[in-house]
Design an enzyme around this catalytic site. Structure first.
Site, PDB file in Angstrom:
ATOM      1  N   SER A   6       0.783  -1.240   0.000  1.00  0.00           N
ATOM      2  CA  SER A   6       0.000   0.000   0.000  1.00  0.00           C
ATOM      3  C   SER A   6       0.811   1.285   0.000  1.00  0.00           C
ATOM      4  O   SER A   6       0.405   2.268  -0.618  1.00  0.00           O
ATOM      5  CB  SER A   6      -0.971   0.002   1.182  1.00  0.00           C
ATOM      6  OG  SER A   6      -0.277  -0.134   2.408  1.00  0.00           O
ATOM      7  N   ASP A  16      -3.297   6.522  11.130  1.00  0.00           N
ATOM      8  CA  ASP A  16      -3.393   5.064  11.258  1.00  0.00           C
ATOM      9  C   ASP A  16      -2.072   4.421  11.667  1.00  0.00           C
ATOM     10  O   ASP A  16      -2.002   3.208  11.906  1.00  0.00           O
ATOM     11  CB  ASP A  16      -3.915   4.436   9.963  1.00  0.00           C
ATOM     12  CG  ASP A  16      -2.998   4.677   8.757  1.00  0.00           C
ATOM     13  OD1 ASP A  16      -1.878   5.211   8.931  1.00  0.00           O
ATOM     14  OD2 ASP A  16      -3.409   4.335   7.631  1.00  0.00           O
ATOM     15  N   HIS A  46       0.416   4.201   7.215  1.00  0.00           N
ATOM     16  CA  HIS A  46       0.656   4.754   5.885  1.00  0.00           C
ATOM     17  C   HIS A  46       1.321   6.131   5.960  1.00  0.00           C
ATOM     18  O   HIS A  46       1.032   6.934   6.850  1.00  0.00           O
ATOM     19  CB  HIS A  46      -0.663   4.859   5.112  1.00  0.00           C
ATOM     20  CG  HIS A  46      -1.297   3.537   4.851  1.00  0.00           C
ATOM     21  ND1 HIS A  46      -2.483   3.146   5.425  1.00  0.00           N
ATOM     22  CD2 HIS A  46      -0.879   2.490   4.094  1.00  0.00           C
ATOM     23  CE1 HIS A  46      -2.782   1.922   5.029  1.00  0.00           C
ATOM     24  NE2 HIS A  46      -1.816   1.507   4.219  1.00  0.00           N
TER      25      HIS A  46
END
Length: 250
Positions: A17, A216, A219
């Site tokens: 990601s 979070d 990321h």
């Protein structure tokens, strides 16, 4: 879209990601559509291979039609490309990253691996471009269990060997990012150590430690992704490009 007959350098963007890009993706899973100047498109110089295996002008989010199960935002690819575009007539980016994937899911024969190789081969065959490097940012999913963390180095070295063999490029440069986040802190450092100790030629490593994370804690922020792209560009030019090339500020 045809890139044309000019000299073009191709870069494979792969991993999970943080390579696909989550910069600017909000808590409601919407991308804020804020594009920093370092990530601006350059339609005549920077292109990407889309999901339909066609070249088109590159723009954020680079992985929107590749990592389709998640919302994509800013990643490191565009700031990287803008920083190195003076070193080539054209830059071709080949997005291949998919969020949430462990390195075992990139074994030779897997859908992820075979799709990456297919896209790379098509990218280089369409207009005679040359694959100059693989940019790899992955490993967060391998911090969940001791077994995965301990086997990371051997699996990554196998991946590099396989990619080089399948692309018929024995010394294809690979620049990996040493992760800064993951699922379990006690295994995070094991994966980082593995990434920084790959024992193969023409492998570089950019350390993401210290780059800011989103709320979070997984990321990279948009600002961090821009900085990472510049760090990748600096490492590429310093280690894998001619010594007379312009070296971008990190």
């Amino acid at each position: 879209m045809e890139i044309g007959n000019n000299r073009k350098h191709i870069f494979i963007l792969s991993g999970q990601s943080n390579m696909a890009g989550r910069g600017g993706v909000t808590k409601t899973k919407q991308w804020d559509q804020i594009v920093p100047s370092e990530c601006n498109p350059d339609p005549t110089r920077i292109h990407r291979l889309n999901a339909n295996l066609e070249w088109e002008p590159a723009h954020e989010p680079l992985h929107a039609d590749i990592d389709t199960n998640k919302t994509c935002g800013i990643g490191p690819g565009m700031s990287f490309a803008n920083a190195i575009k003076e070193t080539a007539d054209q830059i071709g980016l080949v997005p291949c990253a998919v969020g949430g994937t462990a390195i075992k899911e990139w074994n030779r024969g897997s859908d992820l691996y075979e799709n990456m190789i297919k896209r790379a081969k098509i990218a280089s065959s369409k207009d005679g471009g040359e694959i100059k490097a693989v940019l790899w940012y992955q490993g967060e999913s391998d911090t969940m269990a001791l077994e995965d963390a301990e086997s990371y180095k051997s699996k990554m070295e196998d991946l590099i060997r396989n990619v080089r063999e399948d692309l018929d490029s024995p010394l294809l440069p690979v620049i990996q990012v040493a992760i800064v986040s993951g699922g379990d802190e006690k295994y995070l450092e094991k994966v980082r150590e593995a990434q920084k100790s790959i024992d193969l030629p023409e492998v570089g490593c950019v350390d993401a430690a210290g780059l800011p994370l989103k709320e979070d804690n997984l990321h990279l922020t948009t600002e961090a992704q821009v900085k990472l792209g510049l760090m990748l560009a600096h490492t590429y030019i310093l280690n894998f490009k001619s010594p007379n090339s312009f070296i971008p500020k990190r």
